[in-house]
Motif scaffolding. Structure first.
Motif, PDB file in Angstrom:
ATOM      1  N   LYS A   3       1.622  -4.263   3.970  1.00  0.00           N
ATOM      2  CA  LYS A   3       1.127  -4.592   5.519  1.00  0.00           C
ATOM      3  C   LYS A   3      -0.206  -4.216   5.287  1.00  0.00           C
ATOM      4  O   LYS A   3      -0.579  -2.991   5.177  1.00  0.00           O
ATOM      5  CB  LYS A   3       2.000  -3.841   6.536  1.00  0.00           C
ATOM      6  CG  LYS A   3       1.100  -4.335   8.076  1.00  0.00           C
ATOM      7  CD  LYS A   3       2.007  -3.578   9.071  1.00  0.00           C
ATOM      8  CE  LYS A   3       1.389  -3.917  10.532  1.00  0.00           C
ATOM      9  NZ  LYS A   3       1.943  -3.335  11.609  1.00  0.00           N
ATOM     10  N   GLU A   4      -1.136  -4.983   5.521  1.00  0.00           N
ATOM     11  CA  GLU A   4      -2.738  -4.599   5.701  1.00  0.00           C
ATOM     12  C   GLU A   4      -3.364  -4.773   6.793  1.00  0.00           C
ATOM     13  O   GLU A   4      -2.985  -5.847   7.554  1.00  0.00           O
ATOM     14  CB  GLU A   4      -3.200  -5.817   4.586  1.00  0.00           C
ATOM     15  CG  GLU A   4      -4.808  -5.612   4.088  1.00  0.00           C
ATOM     16  CD  GLU A   4      -5.356  -6.240   3.027  1.00  0.00           C
ATOM     17  OE1 GLU A   4      -4.404  -6.610   1.922  1.00  0.00           O
ATOM     18  OE2 GLU A   4      -6.351  -6.763   3.182  1.00  0.00           O
ATOM     19  N   ASP A   5      -4.086  -3.781   6.983  1.00  0.00           N
ATOM     20  CA  ASP A   5      -5.164  -3.839   8.207  1.00  0.00           C
ATOM     21  C   ASP A   5      -6.406  -3.245   7.841  1.00  0.00           C
ATOM     22  O   ASP A   5      -6.590  -1.986   7.625  1.00  0.00           O
ATOM     23  CB  ASP A   5      -4.373  -2.920   9.520  1.00  0.00           C
ATOM     24  CG  ASP A   5      -5.251  -3.013  10.578  1.00  0.00           C
ATOM     25  OD1 ASP A   5      -4.915  -2.198  11.526  1.00  0.00           O
ATOM     26  OD2 ASP A   5      -6.305  -3.553  10.790  1.00  0.00           O
ATOM     27  N   GLY A   6      -7.220  -4.190   7.625  1.00  0.00           N
ATOM     28  CA  GLY A   6      -8.722  -3.692   7.074  1.00  0.00           C
ATOM     29  C   GLY A   6      -8.530  -2.950   5.812  1.00  0.00           C
ATOM     30  O   GLY A   6      -8.013  -3.593   4.751  1.00  0.00           O
ATOM     31  N   PHE A  13      -6.854  -0.397   5.008  1.00  0.00           N
ATOM     32  CA  PHE A  13      -5.571   0.247   5.030  1.00  0.00           C
ATOM     33  C   PHE A  13      -4.568  -0.748   4.534  1.00  0.00           C
ATOM     34  O   PHE A  13      -4.360  -1.911   5.075  1.00  0.00           O
ATOM     35  CB  PHE A  13      -5.266   0.874   6.147  1.00  0.00           C
ATOM     36  CG  PHE A  13      -6.006   2.064   6.720  1.00  0.00           C
ATOM     37  CD1 PHE A  13      -7.070   1.692   7.704  1.00  0.00           C
ATOM     38  CD2 PHE A  13      -6.173   3.300   6.223  1.00  0.00           C
ATOM     39  CE1 PHE A  13      -8.049   2.720   8.038  1.00  0.00           C
ATOM     40  CE2 PHE A  13      -7.133   4.205   6.471  1.00  0.00           C
ATOM     41  CZ  PHE A  13      -8.145   3.988   7.455  1.00  0.00           C
ATOM     42  N   THR A  14      -3.570  -0.166   3.788  1.00  0.00           N
ATOM     43  CA  THR A  14      -2.492  -0.908   3.174  1.00  0.00           C
ATOM     44  C   THR A  14      -1.273  -0.110   3.271  1.00  0.00           C
ATOM     45  O   THR A  14      -1.263   0.803   2.574  1.00  0.00           O
ATOM     46  CB  THR A  14      -2.358  -1.643   2.070  1.00  0.00           C
ATOM     47  OG1 THR A  14      -3.540  -2.734   1.819  1.00  0.00           O
ATOM     48  CG2 THR A  14      -1.277  -2.529   1.723  1.00  0.00           C
ATOM     49  N   SER A  30       3.965   4.196   1.395  1.00  0.00           N
ATOM     50  CA  SER A  30       2.902   4.666   0.971  1.00  0.00           C
ATOM     51  C   SER A  30       1.874   4.014   1.708  1.00  0.00           C
ATOM     52  O   SER A  30       1.997   3.085   2.394  1.00  0.00           O
ATOM     53  CB  SER A  30       2.526   4.340  -0.656  1.00  0.00           C
ATOM     54  OG  SER A  30       2.669   3.023  -0.809  1.00  0.00           O
ATOM     55  N   LEU A  31       0.554   4.882   1.576  1.00  0.00           N
ATOM     56  CA  LEU A  31      -0.637   4.060   2.370  1.00  0.00           C
ATOM     57  C   LEU A  31      -1.681   4.212   1.408  1.00  0.00           C
ATOM     58  O   LEU A  31      -1.783   5.219   0.620  1.00  0.00           O
ATOM     59  CB  LEU A  31      -1.013   5.102   3.457  1.00  0.00           C
ATOM     60  CG  LEU A  31      -2.324   4.790   4.271  1.00  0.00           C
ATOM     61  CD1 LEU A  31      -2.107   3.535   5.064  1.00  0.00           C
ATOM     62  CD2 LEU A  31      -2.612   6.016   5.120  1.00  0.00           C
ATOM     63  N   LEU A  32      -2.490   3.006   1.416  1.00  0.00           N
ATOM     64  CA  LEU A  32      -3.501   2.820   0.590  1.00  0.00           C
ATOM     65  C   LEU A  32      -4.705   2.751   1.213  1.00  0.00           C
ATOM     66  O   LEU A  32      -4.833   1.949   1.974  1.00  0.00           O
ATOM     67  CB  LEU A  32      -3.402   1.856  -0.511  1.00  0.00           C
ATOM     68  CG  LEU A  32      -2.101   1.499  -1.374  1.00  0.00           C
ATOM     69  CD1 LEU A  32      -2.460   0.328  -2.425  1.00  0.00           C
ATOM     70  CD2 LEU A  32      -2.337   2.786  -2.466  1.00  0.00           C
ATOM     71  N   GLY A  90     -15.672   5.259  -2.122  1.00  0.00           N
ATOM     72  CA  GLY A  90     -15.643   4.039  -2.882  1.00  0.00           C
ATOM     73  C   GLY A  90     -14.399   3.829  -3.458  1.00  0.00           C
ATOM     74  O   GLY A  90     -13.858   2.566  -4.010  1.00  0.00           O
ATOM     75  N   ALA A  91     -13.768   4.825  -4.051  1.00  0.00           N
ATOM     76  CA  ALA A  91     -12.436   4.764  -4.746  1.00  0.00           C
ATOM     77  C   ALA A  91     -11.070   4.418  -3.705  1.00  0.00           C
ATOM     78  O   ALA A  91     -11.627   4.444  -2.607  1.00  0.00           O
ATOM     79  CB  ALA A  91     -12.136   6.133  -5.540  1.00  0.00           C
ATOM     80  N   ILE A  92     -10.170   4.190  -4.281  1.00  0.00           N
ATOM     81  CA  ILE A  92      -8.777   3.952  -3.522  1.00  0.00           C
ATOM     82  C   ILE A  92      -8.155   5.379  -3.636  1.00  0.00           C
ATOM     83  O   ILE A  92      -7.969   5.800  -4.448  1.00  0.00           O
ATOM     84  CB  ILE A  92      -7.905   2.939  -4.239  1.00  0.00           C
ATOM     85  CG1 ILE A  92      -8.708   1.516  -4.212  1.00  0.00           C
ATOM     86  CG2 ILE A  92      -6.475   2.782  -3.565  1.00  0.00           C
ATOM     87  CD1 ILE A  92      -7.903   0.662  -4.869  1.00  0.00           C
ATOM     88  N   ALA A  93      -7.757   5.574  -2.283  1.00  0.00           N
ATOM     89  CA  ALA A  93      -6.815   6.929  -2.022  1.00  0.00           C
ATOM     90  C   ALA A  93      -5.526   6.163  -1.805  1.00  0.00           C
ATOM     91  O   ALA A  93      -5.372   5.312  -1.103  1.00  0.00           O
ATOM     92  CB  ALA A  93      -7.383   7.575  -0.798  1.00  0.00           C
TER      93      ALA A  93
END
Lengths: 111, 113
Positions: free
Chosen positions: A56-59, A61-62, A73-75, A16-19
């Motif tokens: 850039k956001e996809d679902g 993933f950003t 980076s990837l969030l 549930g957290a942000i990686a």
């Protein structure tokens, strides 16, 4: 020599957290940037591509790109145990179709 | 639609033997790449082809390695003679109108004893 650097991890986050996964690259002329996910014993699969500065956001993933800082980076929001994998940053050089990969960051999402 | 197909999936051989790895790219893709992956060095590009022509083989570690692409649907990577340090997973990948969106095969895991 072109280099792509990633923290090898492991990066552990609760479900549930942000990686947040980070990558730096050495070739200032790099034009295309990618994040691949690789499950243990499997082949890499593309999850995000980014070509210009910004987000850039996809679902869930950003991808974020800052060419001035040579940083990408990837969030991953709302992390799930199924996101547990190694994430590979990949970069193309100036005028080249050749992809250089980082060694990857291992992500572990704890239920 | 079939993905990139590699064979064999696993190969165990003895030092000095010849090893041939095979790859069938996705139909219509005009770029084909051979990568090697180890824990120590990560994913390394060995060679890539465009329209069956080798473009950059600077990643091929030494003369023991050779790669061919006789037609658009088939490529081989050959190691002769093989050595224990060649043990790795070898991936083939293909792409179309490349912007780096590679599609990988399942890999060939090579163990040289």
């Amino acid at each position: 020599q072109k280099e792509v650097e990633q923290n090898s991890g492991p990066l552990s986050v609760p479900e549930g957290a942000i990686a947040s996964l980070n990558c730096t690259y050495s070739d200032r002329g790099s034009q295309s940037f990618f994040w691949y996910r690789q499950y243990s014993g499997k082949s890499p699969e593309l999850i995000m591509s980014i070509y210009s500065n910004g987000d850039k956001e996809d679902g869930r993933f950003t991808a974020q790109l800052n060419k001035a800082s040579q940083y990408v980076s990837l969030l991953i929001r709302d992390s799930q145990p199924s996101d547990s994998a190694t994430y590979l940053c990949a970069v193309t050089g100036a005028g080249s179709y050749q992809l250089t990969f980082g060694k990857g960051t291992k992500l572990s999402v704890i239920p | 639609d079939a993905g990139v197909i590699q064979s064999p999936r696993h190969e165990v051989t003895e030092m000095g033997q010849e090893v041939t790895l095979r790859c069938k790219p996705i139909s219509g893709h005009d770029y084909l790449f051979w990568y090697r992956q180890t824990m120590m060095r990560g994913l390394e590009l060995l060679i890539y082809f465009n329209n069956n022509v080798p473009i950059d083989d600077s990643g091929m570690p030494e003369d023991r390695f050779s790669a061919k692409m006789p037609n658009a649907s088939f490529s081989t990577l050959k190691i002769q003679p093989s050595e224990p340090r060649d043990s790795a997973v070898y991936f083939c990948a293909s792409s179309f109108a490349v912007r780096g969106e590679l599609f990988f095969g399942e890999g060939s895991r090579l163990t040289v004893l």
